[in-house]
Every structure is written in C-alpha cells, then in structure tokens.
Design a protein around this motif. Structure first.
Motif: not given
Length: 780
Positions: A25-31, A214-220, A262-270
C-alpha cells in the motif's frame, strides 16, 4: 522497532515475488508517501468442498472449516494461499472436482482493507527500513488523516506527421513547466528544451521523481496522453518509472480496446471526462474546448479538426506560442477540476465505499465493498458467479401521456424512489435466499416474509441493504444540514447505483427477482399514487419512473397550496398502504417539486397518441425542455433556438404564425447559415458501419477519405468522435471551415428541422404547416 504513522492510501498493489504474495500500500503521510507492506500476506477464497477433499500437507496452503454458509445454505471451507499461483491452482482443483468457489476473484489488497473497514484514511505501525520509505510487517486500522494533495495537470502535444512526442506540459497551483523537443535552446523556469524525444522522456521521469506529485489529471488522460507516453517509452527502450520509488506503471486495455486503465505505484491518474460523467454532468460535447467554454467561459488557444497542422507549424516557427497552447490546456483542466471539485468528489466516494482512488466508476466495486463485510458478519459468503441467461428487469414506469397545451401543471417526485423501495420492502440478496430456505423464525408474531415480484420473497430479519441505505440516508441528511454538497451528492450517487448493480450481470449478486422487485414495485406505487391523486379531483396527464404530472382545473386558485396539500395526502396514503400490505414502515416520500405555469405535452410525431419523455414547460419564468429538439445535441443550433423562441411566444399567449413565416424567410435569405451545422457522435469505428450509413457517418467517411489521399492518419477510424456536417444542395458534406457554408439546401432545413417543430404546436392555432408553406410559395 515499530513506528506509528497516519496517512491516506494513494494506491494498492499485489504481485508475486519469489513464489510468495507481496501486498503493498502506498500511503501519503505528512512527511511524504511511503510504501507499507502489511502482515498476513495471503489470498483467500471459499468453496463448498469439504476440508478433507483436499490433499493434506500442501505447502503454502491452509484449508479449514468455517461457520460461514453459501447462498445455497451449504457450509463452506476457507482456503488461504501464500502464493497467487497456488491460489489459482487451488481454485482450479476445486472446480475440477465439481465444487463451487466463492470470492476467488477478490484481490488480496482489497480484501485486506475491506475486512478492516479501511477506506482512505489509515493509521499504521510498521518497521521502517533505513530510508524510512518502506514499512514492513505493518498493521493498519481506520484513521482520520486529511491529505493535502499535490495535483499535476498534464497534457502532451504530438506530431501527427511523425507520430512522436513534441512536448509534455504540466501545471499545478505553484508550477508551470513545458518539456519540449526542439533544436532551439530556450531555457527558462517554464520551458526546458531537449534535443531528442528520449532525452525529454528521461528528464520527465526524473522531474516526476524529484517533485513526487500525488495525482495526475488531464483530458482523455489515460487513453491518450499516458498511453502515448507509454508507447513512446516502449519504442525508445525506456522503462516507464513514473511510480513512487521509481517503480514502473502498468497500462492495460479494456476488453473492447476502447479504453485504457493505469496503475501507478504511489500515484493516481484521473481523467476529467470520466469524472464528469460519473458526477452526472452532461455536455453536448466533452471536448476540452466545449466543456471549458461552458464551465469557465474560456477555451483552447487552438481548436478544430485540423489544429494539428497549426500545432506542428508553431512547434517549428513560434516556440513561445506553442508552449502557451500546451500549458493553456493544462490550465483549463486544472481550473475545471477546481471549480467542480472533482478531486473532492472522488475522494469522498473513496471515503464512503473504499474503492481504489484511481477507480472513478466502480458501482459494482462500491456495492461489494459495502455489502460483503456485512454479509460475512451475518455468517454468509458472497454467491458464486453464475453462467446463466441474463433476464433484464422491466424499466421504469412510463405512462402514456395526454397531449395538450396546459396551464398550472403540478409535478410530484418520489424522493430517492428505488433506494426507498429497497429500504421499505427489504429488497436484498441475503433476504431473498434466506426467505427461500426459511432461515428465520417468526418469534415476533409478524410474518417475516415480504412479497416481491417474479415469485420473490424477502426475509425482513435477514436483510442487509435496508440498514445500509438507512445509514447512508441519515448521513446525507446530515451533509445537507452541514451544507456539504459534495458529501450529499456522493451519497446520492452511491444509493442510486444499488438498483443498477442488482440488475447487472457483471455483479455476482445479480438476480432477476431483485431488480424486478424494485422496478415493478415502482410501477405499482406510481399507479397507486395516480389513483389517489385522481380520487382527489385532479387529472394525471403523465408519469415517468418516479414523477407524476397533474393538471388542475380552474377551481384551484392557489396551485402551490394545492400541491402541498396533495403531497401530504399521498404520503399519508403510502404510510397506511404499507402498513396494511405487509406491516411495513414506509420510507417512501412524495415531494412536490414545482408548478409549470404553462406546459406542453406533444403527440408522437405523425400520430394522435401522446408522447413519452418529451415535454416543454415554463416554471418561475424559466423554460424547461425534456427530450424535445431544444434539448438534443443532434439537432442544429438553428432548430433548437427556433423551438425556444417559438415556445416563449406560445407560453406568452402570442400567435406564433408570423414568427414561423418570418423565420422561413430569413432562413432562405441566409441569415441563419452559421446555425445550420449538425453535430453527432460516432458510436463505433467508422469501418464498422457496413449496411446503414447515416449522414454523420457519410460525412466522417469523406473526411477520412481526404486524409488517406493526403497520406495523413485517419481521424474517425476508432469511433467515439463527434462529427460536424451540413447539407448543401449536392448533399451531405463535412463541416470544417466557414468556407463550407455555401450552396446550402434551405429546403432540407425547412423540411427536417423547422417543420417538425412547428407542426407540433400549429394545430392549437388552427393552422397547418402545409398551408403556411403554400402561402410562402405563392408569395415567391
């Protein structure tokens, strides 16, 4: 030494490493984001095979009896495996011996989180490595951490001529960067030039690693931008190390090859288009230019079907303008996401259901995440996948309308009709099967069985969904009181998805009796409400799914007061009927939605029978069109505006004949030429249209024929693209520039666009369209 931290799950993964399962599990922490490897690494499934039917002493496998039962009321055996390969072998072994298997497809990481009721926020303890970036032997519980996401809006530009990357643009709240392949050497905080495509890609990988979004966003975004980057990495021999810690991403195609995931360890694409559709937003076109104009009143710096030529020219001749175009697209996406709070909506869905952050749809996954843990708590396992014929449930109730031009039409809506039916009548997968096997007694003196449809019965003492809906409904009411529109809307999406899930054979809980007991109960309730309303002296002129349209006679001087009184009466009838029907507490609620001061219900074109799902009305001065041409994107802007103006006049008690005649005259004089462009979406690839080729298909074929002759890539060969076209006297042609607006076939637009709209209303004024047109001809 164990260390405790709080965080939020970004991504989850399971893979085979040296013959054993590795769940991470890739977890975003304060650090920052860390990799957490939980303890208890195994996969699980259940089977109705007895424990002693499996060989003893199998390495890496645990076989044990349980207190759980299958939906067939048989005891089940628990199989735990330390390896995904062994898991698959054990599933095959059970099936080969004629036994059923249950929940064999639930991924280990999803089960681990589901069983612990963990969704997004977590607390965990684990043993960190020397870098403090990986935590082993971790244990997790529900947390309350609220992350501050680093969001990158990403957009690429490509060369259509050479099928290569030209640039990668990224913007965020504090970053604007364009990496570009160029022989020029412009270096600034915003522009970074590279001699080759490979150098640019390697630099981008390093850039991602340095800033760690943390997150990539885009159009298509996934199906085009990231998929294109992935293909170029493959061609150039580059590992797509875009994950946290430099791990590779994984892109896979859907079964129909139309979409990519797509699956990106530690990141999300929306993807923005997907999130808009999940969020219930509707646009004529989901192109970035169209959506940004509607939402932001802003648009792309270049647009149109042939903009790729201008993009390639700017890349060669005006690098600053090229970069501005690339980054403008990034900015538009970022602003749309921020204005519509799309990230907040997706995170709220994660918090409510536990679906993976990168999964924008996932109605079935949402349902199973919520339902299966409750099912296990009740002592049952989810049913096996069944290979049986799909039986579609009846659709929503739609009654034949009474056409006419009306005053004072009241509209009543059932509030959350299908969730309310589930809650009131105990429609539930477990309640259905336990009613069949008579699992529960009758200690209360009340018959535990509630009748459904298609022969179904539901055991009120064993129902899970009604309680789940009660929790969600109460949470939604709390969200409304707190003015939390995102939470309220997310809950609404989830509750309304339950019916669709139960009626879909892509869900393991599907059964025809479930969905039909919802929709057919809806039919019954609307029919009863119609009867009660008409007993009160009103006339129901139309009904659709959860709505009833009622017209009042002249004796009702205050429609608003009458509407409120009728609403209270019907709700009292519902309470009494549910009690008398099966000693049920009614959670059904009819709401008085609005009054249409003026209302028009058309006939089916060319018939006297009333239409369905098509009407126009005016409420509080606002025109509303449902299903009519003014609300349909496949009609021309000319026709849609003509209908709006026509009804403004009709609802103001003006005779529209002079307006119609004047519109015909102006049309023939060319005053509406720029409004005569049709727009229609291709639903599938162009070459799949073999027999029937409608106008938009013929127009698209002309475009691709021209491109093929010029040696250019085809534009419509993959389908799902909007086609713009018009009619000249010679026939249909694609619309590309204003130069195409010549030799227009005005008689076609009169016959196909203006006449059908005018004919729906002219009979109320004693005039026919034929007579108007004959007058026009005589004047000519």
């Amino acid at each position: 030494m164990f260390v405790e931290k709080s965080g939020y799950i970004v991504s989850r993964h399971t893979k085979e490493v040296n013959g054993r399962i590795e769940m991470s599990l890739f977890i975003k922490t304060p650090e920052g984001t860390v990799k957490v490897v939980p303890d208890k690494q195994h996969s699980v499934f259940f089977t109705d095979a007895a424990p002693d039917s499996f060989p003893t002493g199998l390495s890496g496998v645990s076989v044990s009896s349980t207190h759980f039962k299958s939906f067939e009321n048989h005891p089940v055996t628990l199989i735990q495996s330390q390896s995904l390969t062994i898991h698959q072998q054990m599933v095959k072994l059970a099936k080969a011996n004629g036994h059923s298997v249950f929940e064999e497809d639930v991924k280990p990481h999803n089960r681990y989180l589901m069983e612990r009721n963990i969704r997004g926020a977590v607390r965990f303890i684990g043993i960190p490595d020397t870098s403090q970036q990986t935590f082993q032997q971790a244990r997790l519980i529900v947390g309350d951490y609220l992350p501050n996401w680093l969001i990158w809006s990403l957009d690429i530009e490509t060369s259509v001529t050479h099928n290569k990357l030209l640039s990668i643009g990224v913007t965020s709240n504090d970053l604007r960067v364009c990496l570009i392949v160029s022989e020029q050497h412009i270096e600034s905080d915003e522009i970074h030039c590279f001699a080759t495509e490979k150098e640019m890609l390697l630099a981008f990988i390093a850039f991602v690693k340095k800033h760690s979004p943390d997150i990539f966003i885009g159009w298509n975004l996934i199906s085009f931008d990231l998929h294109f980057i992935d293909k170029r990495c493959q061609v150039l021999g580059i590992r797509p190390a875009f994950g946290h810690h430099g791990e590779s991403w994984n892109i896979r195609a859907s079964e129909n090859q139309g979409r990519y995931f797509i699956s990106i360890p530690g990141r999300v694409a929306l993807d923005g288009i997907t999130l808009l559709k999940v969020g219930g937003y509707h646009f004529e076109s989901y192109s970035l230019n169209n959506v940004s104009k509607e939402i932001l009143d802003d648009g792309k710096l270049l647009h149109g079907g042939e903009r790729w030529q201008e993009i390639e020219r700017l890349h060669q001749e005006d690098l600053q303008a090229f970069v501005a175009y690339n980054l403008q697209d990034c900015d538009l996406v970022l602003r749309i996401f921020e204005k519509l709070q799309l990230i907040e909506l997706q995170q709220t869905r994660v918090d409510l259901t536990g679906i993976p952050f990168e999964q924008p749809g996932g109605s079935v996954a949402s349902f199973e995440n919520l339902y299966i843990p409750r099912l296990h708590k009740a002592g049952w396992v989810a049913p096996a996948w069944r290979d049986e014929e799909f039986v579609a449930s009846p659709g929503g109730f739609v009654m034949s309308s009474i056409p006419g031009l009306y005053k004072n039409v009241l509209v009543f809506d059932f509030k959350s009709l299908y969730p309310s039916i589930i809650r009131t009548f105990y429609v539930d997968p477990l309640a259905r099967v336990t009613a069949t096997i008579n699992e529960s007694g009758n200690a209360s003196g009340v018959n535990p069985m509630v009748p459904g449809f298609l022969g179904a019965q539901f055991n009120r003492h064993m129902a899970i969904l009604p309680e789940l809906i009660r929790e969600l409904a109460e949470a939604r009411e709390g969200a409304k009181k707190d003015d939390n529109s995102i939470l309220s809307y997310a809950i609404k999406i989830i509750m309304n998805s339950f019916y669709g899930v139960l009626g879909s054979n892509v869900c393991r809980f599907y059964h025809a009796e479930l969905a039909s007991s919802i929709t057919m109960r809806g039919h019954e309730l609307l029919a009863r409400a119609k009867g009660w309303l008409e007993e009160s002296g009103t006339k129901v002129i139309y009904g659709d799914t959860d709505s009833l349209f009622v017209t009042l006679d002249d004796t009702h001087s205050d429609p608003l007061k009458t509407g409120e009184e009728l609403c209270q009466k019907i709700n009292k009838c519902l309470v009494d009927w549910c009690r008398d029907y099966a000693n049920l507490e009614s959670h059904l609620e009819l709401e008085f939605e609005c009054v249409y001061e003026r209302f028009f219900m058309p006939t089916i074109r060319g018939q006297e029978e009333g239409s369905k799902k098509r009407y126009a009305g005016r409420s509080n001065g606002q025109l509303v069109f449902k299903g009519l041409e003014a609300a349909r994107s496949d009609w021309t802007p000319f026709a849609r505006q003509f209908q709006r103006t026509l009804f403004e006049k009709v609802f103001n008690d003006e005779n529209p004949v002079a307006f119609i005649q004047g519109t015909i005259d102006k049309l023939r004089l060319g005053e509406y030429d720029d409004q005569l462009i049709y727009s229609k979406q291709l639903s599938r690839p162009l070459d799949s249209y073999t027999k029937n080729k409608p106008p938009h298909v013929r127009a698209a074929a002309l475009v691709d024929q021209k491109r093929a002759e010029s040696g250019l890539p085809l534009e419509f060969n993959k389908g799902r693209k909007r086609v713009y076209y018009l009619y000249q006297i010679s026939g249909v042609i694609p619309y590309e520039t204003a130069e195409d607006l010549v030799n227009l076939d005005y008689e076609h637009y009169i016959e196909k666009q203006l006449q059908p709209i005018a004919e729906s209303i002219l009979p109320f004024f004693g005039v026919s369209m034929d007579s108007l047109l004959s007058q026009q001809i005589s004047l000519l």
